[in-house]
Design an enzyme around this catalytic site. Structure first.
Site, short mmCIF file in Angstrom:
data_model
loop_
_atom_site.label_atom_id
_atom_site.label_comp_id
_atom_site.label_asym_id
_atom_site.label_seq_id
_atom_site.Cartn_x
_atom_site.Cartn_y
_atom_site.Cartn_z
N LYS A 163 44.95 34.96 89.73
CA LYS A 163 44.08 34.16 88.84
C LYS A 163 44.42 34.52 87.40
O LYS A 163 44.36 35.69 87.02
CB LYS A 163 42.61 34.45 89.16
CG LYS A 163 41.65 33.53 88.42
CD LYS A 163 40.19 33.73 88.84
CE LYS A 163 39.30 32.74 88.11
NZ LYS A 163 37.87 32.85 88.47
N THR A 168 37.05 32.34 93.53
CA THR A 168 38.42 32.53 93.04
C THR A 168 38.65 33.91 92.41
O THR A 168 39.79 34.33 92.27
CB THR A 168 38.79 31.44 92.01
OG1 THR A 168 37.80 31.43 90.97
CG2 THR A 168 38.87 30.08 92.66
N ASP A 169 37.56 34.61 92.03
CA ASP A 169 37.73 35.90 91.32
C ASP A 169 38.58 36.89 92.11
O ASP A 169 39.44 37.56 91.54
CB ASP A 169 36.37 36.54 91.04
CG ASP A 169 35.60 35.84 89.93
OD1 ASP A 169 36.14 34.89 89.33
OD2 ASP A 169 34.44 36.25 89.66
N TYR A 191 25.52 28.51 86.66
CA TYR A 191 25.36 28.06 88.05
C TYR A 191 25.24 29.28 88.93
O TYR A 191 25.52 30.40 88.52
CB TYR A 191 26.55 27.20 88.48
CG TYR A 191 27.83 27.97 88.63
CD1 TYR A 191 28.65 28.20 87.53
CD2 TYR A 191 28.21 28.50 89.86
CE1 TYR A 191 29.81 28.94 87.64
CE2 TYR A 191 29.39 29.24 89.98
CZ TYR A 191 30.18 29.46 88.87
OH TYR A 191 31.32 30.19 89.00
N GLU A 195 61.16 54.88 83.47
CA GLU A 195 60.78 55.83 82.43
C GLU A 195 59.94 56.98 82.98
O GLU A 195 59.62 57.93 82.28
CB GLU A 195 60.00 55.12 81.32
CG GLU A 195 60.87 54.24 80.44
CD GLU A 195 60.08 53.65 79.29
OE1 GLU A 195 59.86 54.33 78.28
OE2 GLU A 195 59.63 52.49 79.45
N THR A 228 32.20 29.62 94.02
CA THR A 228 31.82 28.48 93.19
C THR A 228 31.95 27.17 93.96
O THR A 228 31.23 26.20 93.69
CB THR A 228 32.72 28.46 91.93
OG1 THR A 228 32.51 29.68 91.24
CG2 THR A 228 32.38 27.31 91.01
N1 GLU Z 1 32.55 34.44 90.35
C1 GLU Z 1 32.91 33.32 91.14
C2 GLU Z 1 33.56 33.76 92.45
O1 GLU Z 1 34.62 34.31 92.46
C3 GLU Z 1 33.70 32.46 90.25
C4 GLU Z 1 34.85 31.87 90.62
C5 GLU Z 1 34.95 30.83 91.67
O2 GLU Z 1 34.44 30.84 92.75
O3 GLU Z 1 35.74 29.98 91.33
O4 GLU Z 1 32.96 33.58 93.47
#
Ligand code: GLU
Length: 361
Positions: A197, A124-125, A58, A318, A45
């Site tokens: 995340k 970020t994923d 986007y 457990e 992103t």
């Molecule tokens: N789907 C995107 C990715 O991980 C969304 C998250 C991002 O980049 O912040 O590339």
């Protein structure tokens, strides 16, 4: 004029004429050379574009690394920055092939005396997975910092430029050396091993629930809190060990009423290891535990982790790991346990030896 009085006058002059004091200071201290930072871009992103301002929709990875660098005012004053495009993907499409390419390139770049640190732009994923992979395979104490953004580059109040500025500042800071791979977003410095995340869209999506932050970074000034307690980078047994293919490891998610079918599907797909994203303390229905025990008997390495997102899974609480031949993931969440298991399987298929690795990394 005696020495004390001369000193007083000089002090007074320094307060009255800061420019004089500054000039004197500059004459004494050599201006520090800027750190040489290589930015390896993978998409995400932070490089994303909307088709119209204000659109929720986007496209990830629309801009290349040169555009990202130019969009950050003052970056060139912080460090001598160069860029290289490794991939152009949303990080939901991250895969073993890109990890292998990226890991090898990071080691190559950091092996050069011409480069002091690496910054990686990334979605970020799956940033926590890539960061943890690099934390295990990087053969250097030089800083490696992952950075992304939650808003695309075209958004109002895009967070990418400040995050990239801060990431380059952290990478340029000599105090970042030897702390393992770091993740910088939203003014925070996380250890890649600790962070995850936790929110689909919020700017403060990354949290480090067990051991907390590595530090803070505000307008390029880092404040450090702690050092990692686990093995990493130059001290890792996996440093520089990047094969052409990684073994297949699947994650099986536990929930009420889940049967053995997902475990059996992973085996049918050729998994050499299975990570259980268990309920609570790495638990699952009796049906799943029995299917996993049968898999372990056939030489598949089974690691119990938790879907709860914090805490540790210890042995024999457990579930009788000793009897069933399982490994406990300790503090690693399922997606990170999967990364360590992929690398651990290159060394051993013995659950005891794999457990020893989970106890150290
Ligand atoms: N789907 C995107 C990715 O991980 C969304 C998250 C991002 O980049 O912040 O590339």
């Amino acid at each position: 004029m005696d020495v004390t009085r001369r000193g007083f006058v000089a002090t007074l002059a320094a307060f009255a004429f800061p420019a004089v004091a500054l000039a004197q200071a500059h004459a004494l201290e050599p201006v520090p050379a800027r750190a040489r930072v290589k930015i390896l871009a993978t998409g995400g992103t932070i490089a994303g574009a909307q088709s119209r301002p204000g659109d929720v929709a986007y496209k990830s990875a629309a801009y290349d690394v040169g555009v990202l660098i130019k969009a950050v005012p003052g970056l060139g004053e912080l460090a001598e920055v160069s860029g290289e495009q490794i991939a152009s993907i949303g990080s939901q499409d991250m895969n073993d092939a890109v990890w292998i390419k990226l890991g090898r390139r990071v080691n190559q770049v950091l092996g050069s005396p011409e480069i002091d640190a690496v910054v990686i732009t990334h979605g970020t994923d799956t940033m926590e997975e890539t960061g943890y992979f690099l934390n295990l395979v990087t053969r250097s104490d030089k800083p490696v910092v992952l950075v992304g953004s939650m808003r695309p580059a075209t958004a109002t109040s895009a967070d990418g430029p400040m995050n990239l500025y801060n990431a380059v500042a952290v990478a340029s800071d000599p105090a970042a050396r030897g702390r393992g791979v770091l993740v910088v977003l939203n003014d925070r410095i996380h250890f890649a091993r600790e962070t995850t995340k936790t929110n689909t869209t919020a700017l403060d999506t990354f949290s480090s629930p067990n051991r907390g932050l590595a530090g803070l970074v505000l307008f390029g000034k880092a404040r450090w809190f702690s050092r990692p307690a686990w093995k990493h980078t130059a001290g890792s047994a996996f440093a520089g060990v990047i094969p052409d293919v990684l073994p297949r490891v699947d994650i099986v998610y536990a929930y009420a009423n889940v049967g053995p079918e997902l475990v059996n599907a992973a085996l049918a797909a050729g998994a050499k290891g299975i990570v259980l994203a268990g309920v609570g303390d790495g638990n699952a229905t009796q049906a799943v535990i029995e299917a996993l025990a049968a898999a372990a008997k056939k030489g598949i390495v089974v690691v119990r982790s938790s879907r709860t997102n914090s805490g540790a899974v210890a042995r024999n609480v457990e579930v009788d790991d000793d009897k069933l031949g399982f490994v406990a993931a300790q503090e690693l969440n399922p997606q990170k346990a999967r990364v360590l298991l992929q690398l651990a399987l290159l060394k051993s298929k013995d659950p005891k030896a794999v457990q020893a690795l989970f106890d150290q990394y």
